[in-house]
Scaffold this motif. Sequence first.
Motif, short mmCIF file in Angstrom:
data_model
loop_
_atom_site.label_atom_id
_atom_site.label_comp_id
_atom_site.label_asym_id
_atom_site.label_seq_id
_atom_site.Cartn_x
_atom_site.Cartn_y
_atom_site.Cartn_z
N ARG A 185 -22.36 45.94 -22.53
CA ARG A 185 -23.63 45.35 -22.69
C ARG A 185 -24.49 45.79 -21.37
NH1 ARG A 185 -21.66 41.71 -26.33
NH2 ARG A 185 -20.83 40.43 -24.92
N ALA A 186 -23.73 45.85 -20.31
CA ALA A 186 -24.27 46.02 -19.02
C ALA A 186 -24.52 47.44 -18.69
CB ALA A 186 -23.23 45.56 -17.98
N ARG A 187 -24.06 48.52 -19.79
CA ARG A 187 -24.06 49.73 -19.62
C ARG A 187 -24.98 50.25 -20.74
NH1 ARG A 187 -20.15 47.63 -16.69
NH2 ARG A 187 -19.36 48.63 -14.94
N TYR A 194 -28.06 47.40 -29.27
CA TYR A 194 -27.70 47.87 -30.63
C TYR A 194 -26.60 48.83 -30.55
CZ TYR A 194 -31.25 45.09 -32.68
OH TYR A 194 -32.12 43.76 -33.06
N LEU A 195 -26.46 49.76 -29.59
CA LEU A 195 -25.32 50.69 -29.42
C LEU A 195 -24.10 49.91 -29.11
CD1 LEU A 195 -24.25 53.48 -29.66
CD2 LEU A 195 -25.15 53.91 -27.20
N SER A 196 -24.11 49.01 -28.04
CA SER A 196 -23.07 48.20 -27.64
C SER A 196 -22.48 47.46 -28.63
CB SER A 196 -23.42 47.24 -26.54
OG SER A 196 -24.35 46.28 -26.77
N GLU A 197 -23.33 46.83 -29.69
CA GLU A 197 -22.79 45.92 -30.57
C GLU A 197 -22.15 46.72 -31.72
OE1 GLU A 197 -24.29 42.07 -31.01
OE2 GLU A 197 -23.03 43.08 -29.34
N PHE A 198 -22.67 48.18 -32.12
CA PHE A 198 -22.05 49.08 -32.93
C PHE A 198 -20.60 49.48 -32.34
CE2 PHE A 198 -21.26 53.28 -34.21
CZ PHE A 198 -21.24 53.00 -35.65
N VAL A 199 -20.51 49.82 -31.42
CA VAL A 199 -19.21 50.12 -30.44
C VAL A 199 -18.17 49.07 -30.89
CG1 VAL A 199 -18.16 50.50 -28.39
CG2 VAL A 199 -20.32 51.82 -29.11
N MET A 200 -18.72 47.71 -30.46
CA MET A 200 -17.78 46.30 -30.44
C MET A 200 -17.36 46.37 -32.06
SD MET A 200 -17.11 45.27 -27.62
CE MET A 200 -16.26 43.84 -28.74
N ILE A 246 -23.72 39.31 -56.02
CA ILE A 246 -24.89 39.60 -55.56
C ILE A 246 -25.61 38.63 -54.47
CG2 ILE A 246 -26.52 38.78 -57.44
CD1 ILE A 246 -26.86 42.13 -55.66
N ARG A 247 -25.48 37.32 -54.57
CA ARG A 247 -26.02 36.63 -53.68
C ARG A 247 -25.07 36.26 -52.45
NH1 ARG A 247 -26.63 31.67 -55.36
NH2 ARG A 247 -28.09 31.09 -54.03
N THR A 248 -23.96 36.74 -52.53
CA THR A 248 -23.03 36.31 -51.59
C THR A 248 -23.11 37.41 -50.26
OG1 THR A 248 -21.28 35.61 -53.19
CG2 THR A 248 -20.52 36.04 -50.87
N ARG A 249 -23.26 36.72 -49.10
CA ARG A 249 -23.41 37.15 -47.79
C ARG A 249 -22.09 37.11 -47.03
NH1 ARG A 249 -29.41 35.94 -45.45
NH2 ARG A 249 -30.69 36.93 -47.19
N ILE A 250 -21.73 38.27 -46.52
CA ILE A 250 -20.71 38.12 -45.44
C ILE A 250 -21.19 38.01 -44.15
CG2 ILE A 250 -18.44 39.31 -44.36
CD1 ILE A 250 -18.22 40.87 -47.04
N TRP A 251 -21.28 36.89 -43.52
CA TRP A 251 -21.59 36.58 -42.35
C TRP A 251 -20.46 36.96 -41.15
CZ3 TRP A 251 -26.86 35.41 -40.89
CH2 TRP A 251 -27.42 34.91 -41.89
N PHE A 252 -20.85 37.49 -40.19
CA PHE A 252 -19.86 37.71 -38.92
C PHE A 252 -20.60 38.02 -37.75
CE2 PHE A 252 -21.54 41.70 -40.71
CZ PHE A 252 -21.70 42.64 -39.74
N TYR A 253 -19.91 37.73 -36.66
CA TYR A 253 -20.30 37.85 -35.25
C TYR A 253 -19.93 38.85 -34.44
CZ TYR A 253 -22.52 33.10 -35.83
OH TYR A 253 -23.10 32.11 -36.13
N ILE A 254 -20.79 39.41 -33.70
CA ILE A 254 -20.37 40.46 -32.74
C ILE A 254 -20.73 39.95 -31.48
CG2 ILE A 254 -20.24 42.75 -31.66
CD1 ILE A 254 -21.24 43.60 -34.67
N GLY A 255 -19.86 39.55 -30.39
CA GLY A 255 -20.48 38.68 -29.55
C GLY A 255 -21.18 37.43 -29.71
N GLY A 256 -22.33 37.25 -29.50
CA GLY A 256 -22.88 35.91 -29.69
C GLY A 256 -23.85 35.95 -30.74
#
Length: 309
Positions: free
Chosen positions: A27-29, A33-39, A203-213
């Motif tokens: 995230r410092a470099r 959104y690119l850092s989140e995609f890499v993670m 169809i209504r079910t969402r998969i919630w997930f976390y990347i970082g915070g």
Amino acid sequence: MTQQTLHTPASVTRTRRLERALGDWMRARLPHYLSEFVMFTLKQGWAAIFGILLLGGLLISSRIWQADWALARYDALLIYALGLQVVFLATGMESWREVRVILLFHLTGTIMEIFKVDAGSWAYPGDGLAKLWGVPLFSGFMYASVGSYMARVIRLFDMRFAPYPPLWMATGLAVAIYVNFFSHHFMPDIRLALFVATVVIFIRTRIWFYIGGHAYWMPLPLAAFLSSFFLWVAENVGTRTRTWLYAGQDSDHWVSLAKMGSWYLLLYVSFVTVTLVVRDALSHAPYRPVGSHGIRRTPASAARPPEAL
């Protein structure tokens, strides 16, 4: 020290520390959104590490194995898969709860393999002592690797599935899909109706997930479709290495894209199987992340998962 910290496995704590350090570094470099995609990509790969190592075993063994060696390739693959499982348990990369999921997958997968091979849907052309009705016992680990991935990805991303349909409905759909893999050899194939049912029910079910915070979500049917593509790629690794071959297929030919449909359906069986054990990831109510703008109050994945509304 909080009660949750006391119940957090050491392997999960180590993973979260590593994720936090790596995420902070990127995230410092990199742009956000690119850092989140890499993670996201790195965590997906880490969740699928059992399957990746298993596919690596297929590729390497197909290149080096000789017909006159004392140990057959299928038997060596079984020893290799068992060794991976022991290492994963010994290092804490998998918990005993996740191993229960893997055993369920191994059992249901082996039963399907025995039936399908007997029906002529596909075959295992190599020799081996550890074969049961023409099915090498290591093949169950291919299904188990899907269970391993699902159990690990739920944990690594702190996933929550909401709003989740009634358990009887999801379980009934999974049973119908599994039975149809057998019954369509003798009765009309109802997979088109099952495709529709997966969308209607989830169809209504969402998969919630976390990347970082940060919280993100994806519709469950879309996640199943994308996952089926990667499983189709894995199928091609299996056939290109002549580990198994479909009826009428040569190892130089790509696996039919229709197999993506089969995997799409089978993923719902897999998902319901996992959630029978990992029940705390389900919420029948709608879900919303903690804090404003979908950001946790604390960074990385050290915080408690979001609460159901």
